[in-house]
Design a protein around this motif. Structure first.
Motif, PDB file in Angstrom:
ATOM      1  N   CYS A   5     -11.782 -14.913 -12.430  1.00 56.38           N
ATOM      2  CA  CYS A   5     -13.152 -15.235 -12.059  1.00 56.38           C
ATOM      3  C   CYS A   5     -14.041 -14.065 -12.440  1.00 56.38           C
ATOM      4  O   CYS A   5     -14.339 -13.197 -11.628  1.00 56.38           O
ATOM      5  CB  CYS A   5     -13.255 -15.510 -10.559  1.00 56.38           C
ATOM      6  SG  CYS A   5     -12.306 -16.932 -10.031  1.00 56.38           S
ATOM      7  N   GLY A   6     -14.427 -14.005 -13.695  1.00 55.82           N
ATOM      8  CA  GLY A   6     -15.268 -12.924 -14.186  1.00 55.82           C
ATOM      9  C   GLY A   6     -15.576 -13.121 -15.651  1.00 55.82           C
ATOM     10  O   GLY A   6     -15.060 -14.033 -16.291  1.00 55.82           O
ATOM     11  N   SER A   7     -16.427 -12.241 -16.195  1.00 50.15           N
ATOM     12  CA  SER A   7     -16.816 -12.382 -17.594  1.00 50.15           C
ATOM     13  C   SER A   7     -16.081 -11.408 -18.503  1.00 50.15           C
ATOM     14  O   SER A   7     -16.223 -11.455 -19.717  1.00 50.15           O
ATOM     15  CB  SER A   7     -18.326 -12.180 -17.736  1.00 50.15           C
ATOM     16  OG  SER A   7     -18.678 -10.884 -17.272  1.00 50.15           O
ATOM     17  N   THR A   8     -15.277 -10.492 -17.917  1.00 54.40           N
ATOM     18  CA  THR A   8     -14.472  -9.572 -18.716  1.00 54.40           C
ATOM     19  C   THR A   8     -13.109  -9.392 -18.055  1.00 54.40           C
ATOM     20  O   THR A   8     -12.936  -9.676 -16.869  1.00 54.40           O
ATOM     21  CB  THR A   8     -15.124  -8.181 -18.849  1.00 54.40           C
ATOM     22  OG1 THR A   8     -15.264  -7.605 -17.556  1.00 54.40           O
ATOM     23  CG2 THR A   8     -16.465  -8.244 -19.552  1.00 54.40           C
ATOM     24  N   MET A   9     -12.157  -8.915 -18.831  1.00 52.12           N
ATOM     25  CA  MET A   9     -10.844  -8.576 -18.290  1.00 52.12           C
ATOM     26  C   MET A   9     -10.360  -7.304 -18.974  1.00 52.12           C
ATOM     27  O   MET A   9     -10.715  -7.029 -20.103  1.00 52.12           O
ATOM     28  CB  MET A   9      -9.832  -9.712 -18.474  1.00 52.12           C
ATOM     29  CG  MET A   9      -9.440  -9.983 -19.911  1.00 52.12           C
ATOM     30  SD  MET A   9      -8.194 -11.263 -20.127  1.00 52.12           S
ATOM     31  CE  MET A   9      -6.771 -10.470 -19.451  1.00 52.12           C
ATOM     32  N   ALA A  10      -9.548  -6.534 -18.240  1.00 52.37           N
ATOM     33  CA  ALA A  10      -8.966  -5.307 -18.780  1.00 52.37           C
ATOM     34  C   ALA A  10      -7.447  -5.487 -18.761  1.00 52.37           C
ATOM     35  O   ALA A  10      -6.805  -5.273 -17.735  1.00 52.37           O
ATOM     36  CB  ALA A  10      -9.378  -4.096 -17.952  1.00 52.37           C
ATOM     37  N   GLY A  31      -6.428  -9.365 -28.056  1.00 46.16           N
ATOM     38  CA  GLY A  31      -7.594 -10.231 -27.930  1.00 46.16           C
ATOM     39  C   GLY A  31      -7.218 -11.566 -27.335  1.00 46.16           C
ATOM     40  O   GLY A  31      -6.044 -11.906 -27.196  1.00 46.16           O
ATOM     41  N   LEU A  32      -8.244 -12.309 -26.959  1.00 45.11           N
ATOM     42  CA  LEU A  32      -8.060 -13.647 -26.411  1.00 45.11           C
ATOM     43  C   LEU A  32      -8.209 -14.676 -27.521  1.00 45.11           C
ATOM     44  O   LEU A  32      -8.992 -14.473 -28.458  1.00 45.11           O
ATOM     45  CB  LEU A  32      -9.097 -13.928 -25.319  1.00 45.11           C
ATOM     46  CG  LEU A  32      -8.918 -13.148 -24.030  1.00 45.11           C
ATOM     47  CD1 LEU A  32     -10.139 -13.303 -23.138  1.00 45.11           C
ATOM     48  CD2 LEU A  32      -7.675 -13.619 -23.301  1.00 45.11           C
ATOM     49  N   SER A  33      -7.495 -15.792 -27.396  1.00 41.01           N
ATOM     50  CA  SER A  33      -7.592 -16.851 -28.394  1.00 41.01           C
ATOM     51  C   SER A  33      -9.048 -17.304 -28.495  1.00 41.01           C
ATOM     52  O   SER A  33      -9.743 -17.434 -27.495  1.00 41.01           O
ATOM     53  CB  SER A  33      -6.679 -18.017 -28.030  1.00 41.01           C
ATOM     54  OG  SER A  33      -6.976 -18.495 -26.726  1.00 41.01           O
ATOM     55  N   GLY A  34      -9.502 -17.502 -29.724  1.00 39.83           N
ATOM     56  CA  GLY A  34     -10.875 -17.928 -29.957  1.00 39.83           C
ATOM     57  C   GLY A  34     -11.865 -16.779 -29.995  1.00 39.83           C
ATOM     58  O   GLY A  34     -13.041 -16.975 -30.273  1.00 39.83           O
ATOM     59  N   GLY A  35     -11.411 -15.570 -29.717  1.00 39.23           N
ATOM     60  CA  GLY A  35     -12.302 -14.400 -29.732  1.00 39.23           C
ATOM     61  C   GLY A  35     -11.869 -13.417 -30.795  1.00 39.23           C
ATOM     62  O   GLY A  35     -10.889 -13.627 -31.500  1.00 39.23           O
ATOM     63  N   THR A  62     -14.483 -16.079 -22.038  1.00 32.78           N
ATOM     64  CA  THR A  62     -15.333 -17.265 -22.012  1.00 32.78           C
ATOM     65  C   THR A  62     -14.744 -18.271 -21.043  1.00 32.78           C
ATOM     66  O   THR A  62     -13.530 -18.305 -20.832  1.00 32.78           O
ATOM     67  CB  THR A  62     -15.459 -17.905 -23.412  1.00 32.78           C
ATOM     68  OG1 THR A  62     -14.155 -18.219 -23.899  1.00 32.78           O
ATOM     69  CG2 THR A  62     -16.136 -16.956 -24.384  1.00 32.78           C
ATOM     70  N   ALA A  63     -15.592 -19.076 -20.444  1.00 37.43           N
ATOM     71  CA  ALA A  63     -15.144 -20.066 -19.471  1.00 37.43           C
ATOM     72  C   ALA A  63     -14.307 -21.139 -20.149  1.00 37.43           C
ATOM     73  O   ALA A  63     -14.531 -21.482 -21.306  1.00 37.43           O
ATOM     74  CB  ALA A  63     -16.345 -20.704 -18.786  1.00 37.43           C
ATOM     75  N   GLN A  67      -6.822 -20.246 -22.615  1.00 33.49           N
ATOM     76  CA  GLN A  67      -6.946 -19.040 -23.422  1.00 33.49           C
ATOM     77  C   GLN A  67      -5.654 -18.237 -23.336  1.00 33.49           C
ATOM     78  O   GLN A  67      -5.030 -18.152 -22.296  1.00 33.49           O
ATOM     79  CB  GLN A  67      -8.117 -18.183 -22.956  1.00 33.49           C
ATOM     80  CG  GLN A  67      -9.444 -18.838 -23.206  1.00 33.49           C
ATOM     81  CD  GLN A  67     -10.602 -17.910 -22.893  1.00 33.49           C
ATOM     82  OE1 GLN A  67     -10.458 -16.694 -22.988  1.00 33.49           O
ATOM     83  NE2 GLN A  67     -11.729 -18.460 -22.522  1.00 33.49           N
ATOM     84  N   THR A  68      -5.274 -17.651 -24.455  1.00 36.99           N
ATOM     85  CA  THR A  68      -4.055 -16.859 -24.525  1.00 36.99           C
ATOM     86  C   THR A  68      -4.388 -15.446 -24.934  1.00 36.99           C
ATOM     87  O   THR A  68      -5.126 -15.237 -25.907  1.00 36.99           O
ATOM     88  CB  THR A  68      -3.068 -17.475 -25.549  1.00 36.99           C
ATOM     89  OG1 THR A  68      -2.775 -18.806 -25.159  1.00 36.99           O
ATOM     90  CG2 THR A  68      -1.791 -16.656 -25.633  1.00 36.99           C
TER      91      THR A  68
END
Length: 73
Positions: A5-10, A31-35, A62-63, A67-68
């Motif tokens: 639940c947020g707009s970034t992850m570490a 990275g995340l899939s699609g990014g 992204t919401a 995502q992987t």
């Protein structure tokens, strides 16, 4: 796997040295899939069998489902 639940992850990863030589630097691509891909250059000194936990710099999220996170050295 889990909910975020947020707009970034570490992301957190563990480096383990299974080689004969000390590990002194590693380029980590993640990275995340699609990014886009991000690169982190780790430096240190790990002997055989030693490990270190690393918190990578944040990536935008992204919401949406499915995502992987991909991490490669």
């Amino acid at each position: 796997a889990g909910l975020l639940c947020g707009s970034t992850m570490a992301p957190q990863v563990t480096l383990l040295n299974n080689g004969d030589n000390n590990l002194t630097s590693v380029q980590i691509t993640y990275g995340l899939s699609g990014g886009g891909s991000h690169v982190y250059n780790w430096t240190g000194n790990l002997g055989y069998g030693q490990s270190v936990n690393i918190t990578l710099p944040t990536v935008p999220v992204t919401a949406g489902p499915g995502q992987t996170l991909t991490v490669a050295t």
